[in-house]
Design an enzyme around this catalytic site. Structure first.
Site, PDB file in Angstrom:
ATOM      1  N   ASP A 244       0.818  -1.202   0.000  1.00 51.27           N
ATOM      2  CA  ASP A 244       0.000   0.000   0.000  1.00 51.27           C
ATOM      3  C   ASP A 244       0.859   1.262   0.000  1.00 51.27           C
ATOM      4  O   ASP A 244       1.807   1.388   0.788  1.00 51.27           O
ATOM      5  CB  ASP A 244      -0.906  -0.014   1.241  1.00 51.27           C
ATOM      6  CG  ASP A 244      -1.800   1.205   1.328  1.00 51.27           C
ATOM      7  OD1 ASP A 244      -2.683   1.352   0.466  1.00 51.27           O
ATOM      8  OD2 ASP A 244      -1.604   2.015   2.256  1.00 51.27           O
ATOM      9  N   GLU A 281       1.557  -0.014  -4.855  1.00 52.98           N
ATOM     10  CA  GLU A 281       0.689   1.123  -5.148  1.00 52.98           C
ATOM     11  C   GLU A 281       1.552   2.365  -4.983  1.00 52.98           C
ATOM     12  O   GLU A 281       2.107   2.602  -3.915  1.00 52.98           O
ATOM     13  CB  GLU A 281      -0.496   1.197  -4.193  1.00 52.98           C
ATOM     14  CG  GLU A 281      -1.387   2.405  -4.496  1.00 52.98           C
ATOM     15  CD  GLU A 281      -2.289   2.823  -3.338  1.00 52.98           C
ATOM     16  OE1 GLU A 281      -3.299   3.485  -3.601  1.00 52.98           O
ATOM     17  OE2 GLU A 281      -1.960   2.502  -2.179  1.00 52.98           O
TER      18      GLU A 281
END
Length: 587
Positions: A244, A281
């Site tokens: 993330d 990401e």
């Protein structure tokens, strides 16, 4: 079971509280404390730091009463695996399916999710991506407020349930990717800093202090994160991790943690004799994230893939006409042609949303499969005021057009749960914070976030249990013709992608796009995808030796085809061995 140990270099006295009884621990020179007590599975334990209140283990594998309470001893070797024949899931050629365990089924558990693996396997996806499962306070949440990174959220079924789920996926020939959050912890139940300098005020993130990746004692913090990654990949047999917001992992060391993790994953892949994949990401639009390191380790970070949100943004604007916020830049008529041929629209160009130039060009030698593209994700749906899916915003015909553009493109496609049947349920932002002041702040903050757009009254209360309930998939919709129709189209497109080399070619130069008003034509080798988003019929000639392989919203006569508004045609060489697919193209 191994004796319990904990890293607490700044503490003078650490005691193990095992089933309610305090036992002294012994300090090693490196700041680790150990106990000669050998625990049994099921025992509850915590640590008393310098006489304070008991705190859960930073490496706890189970928090049965939540992250504020004692940890539970878990034996990860107790599971009897049945995936001996599983040789892994390669990202090249993969199709990813993102899901949230809590809203994938009404039960909201890993075991309940496993009951729908036949659906995923028949759809044709190959890699199931789970949103974060790290333990957090309460029962409901997206998972990005996790505070016990090693523990599987109890409401989902705990560690044993995740092992069962992965085992079942492998038996269905499905890989599993887990979304992990290494850039921050949630606001409630984060006790790590009481043990050691896991965070630093030298850097800041949108969530406060940054994880200490480059300050004093950061070697051990890096080890904490690396060991976490290894646990998921080795002890839970996971195939991939989605990292993330890596742009929020501030790291000034010469060799960054992400580089170390990439190298470690490659070594682990060799050891396990199966692919181990790290997907980032990142909003930096920097191909160095996935570029391989050159001589001496200098150059790229070396992760295996990254999300390409620009592809989503351009497709969303094309299909919906929305141009607010960061969508404004993608109103450029040339945006769709650019992102279907290279993953970054902003590759050194001006970004009005950021007020500066942004990104870097992608070298043509980087393959498209290293970039994960999507029409919908948890972020892009859930961060809308009402959590509207694409199926709430455009016609069924446009949904079919969108699927065709995504699933015939050069990138690794990712679907968001329910997308494949045009789920009627929204997917909204929901929380279950236990502290009244935090709960109130989140509810009011969410309304304030959208007030400037005039949407405050449309924002559901994240703390209301009905918000999560409304976001839960309704599997009975699969029996309804309009949903079954779209599902058949997705299944056929995935089959077509696998059958035709042109459509799975990930060489970026393999794609050429033309746009004439609302008609988008994508050339993929000898095959062509024609999408009609105009308001009138578009006639197509079919040259000798070419045929329509599949269509939605189109008609065919002799050697001509007509693409109606919100229709799509996929055509290519006739007699290429794919005629068996054509009959399933238009249900």
């Amino acid at each position: 079971m191994k004796p319990i140990r904990v890293w607490a270099p700044t503490r003078d006295d650490v005691r193990l509280v095992l089933d309610g009884t305090d036992t002294p621990m012994f300090r090693d020179p490196d700041g680790w404390w150990s106990s000669d007590v050998e625990p049994e599975p099921g025992m509850r334990y915590a640590f008393r730091l310098d006489g304070g209140d008991p705190r859960p283990d930073p490496r706890s594998l189970s928090q049965p009463q939540g992250p504020h309470a004692a940890s539970e001893v878990v034996d990860l070797d107790a599971h009897e695996w049945h995936d001996e024949g599983w040789d892994g899931c390669r990202l090249h050629g993969a199709i990813i399916y993102e899901l949230h365990i809590g809203t994938f089924t009404p039960e909201g558990t890993l075991d309940a999710a496993a009951e729908h693996l036949d659906h995923l396997a028949s759809l044709g996806v190959t890699l199931v991506e789970l949103m974060p499962v790290a333990a957090f306070p309460g029962r409901r949440g997206w998972g990005y407020d996790g505070v016990a990174p090693y523990a599987v959220h109890e409401a989902y079924g705990g560690a044993a349930a995740l092992q069962r789920f992965v085992d079942a996926c492998h038996q269905h020939h499905l890989g599993v990717c887990l979304d992990v959050v290494y850039n921050h912890l949630g606001p409630s139940g984060n006790y790590l800093q009481e043990f050691a300098p896991y965070f630093t005020d030298r850097h800041h993130t949108p969530w406060g202090w940054a994880v200490n990746l480059d300050g004093g004692e950061s070697d051990e913090v890096r080890r904490y994160l690396r060991d976490n990654a290894e646990m998921w990949l080795r002890d839970f047999h996971l195939d991939a991790l989605r990292l993330d917001a890596v742009h929020a992992m501030v790291d000034d060391r010469a060799t960054t943690f992400l580089e170390e993790l990439a190298e470690y994953a490659d070594r682990l892949s060799d050891e396990l004799d199966r692919p181990v994949t790290l997907i980032a990401e990142s909003d930096r639009n920097d191909p160095a994230t996935v570029a391989r390191r050159g001589p001496g380790g200098i150059g790229g970070v070396g992760l295996h893939a990254q999300w390409a949100d620009d592809v989503h943004h351009a497709l969303h604007v094309l299909l919906t006409g929305e141009t607010q916020g960061y969508y404004a830049d993608f109103a450029d008529p040339n945006a769709i042609g650019k992102v279907l041929a290279t993953p970054f629209f902003h590759d050194g160009t001006w970004s009005s949303f950021r007020g500066r130039t942004h990104g870097r060009p992608v070298p043509p030698e980087l393959p498209g499969w290293r970039f994960v593209a999507s029409l919908q994700t948890h972020d892009q749906v859930g961060n809308r005021a009402g959590g509207e899916r694409l199926s709430h915003l455009v016609s069924p015909g446009r949904l079919a057009c969108a699927a065709a553009l995504l699933l015939t493109g050069p990138y690794t496609p990712m679907l968001f749960m329910g997308e494949e049947w045009g789920a009627s349920t929204p997917w909204q932002y929901f929380t279950d914070h236990q502290e009244p002041e935090l709960a109130t702040a989140v509810s009011l903050g969410r309304r304030a976030e959208f007030a400037e757009h005039g949407w405050a009254n449309e924002v559901p209360d994240p703390q209301d249990a009905r918000t999560a309930q409304a976001s839960t998939l309704r599997w009975e919709e699969l029996d309804r013709p309009e949903h079954a129709d779209l599902l058949n189209w997705y299944r056929w497109l995935i089959r077509l992608r696998r059958a035709i080399p042109d459509l799975q070619n990930s060489t970026l130069a393999s794609t050429r796009v033309t746009r004439v008003d609302g008609v988008i034509t994508v050339h993929r080798g000898a095959h062509t995808v024609v999408v009609n988003l105009s308001g009138h019929d578009v006639p197509l000639d079919l040259p000798q030796g070419e045929a329509v392989l599949g269509s939605r919203g189109a008609s065919e006569r002799a050697k001509k085809a007509v693409v109606h508004p919100d229709g799509v045609v996929i055509r290519g060489p006739n007699g290429g061995g794919h005629t068996h697919l054509k009959e399933h193209a238009t249900p």
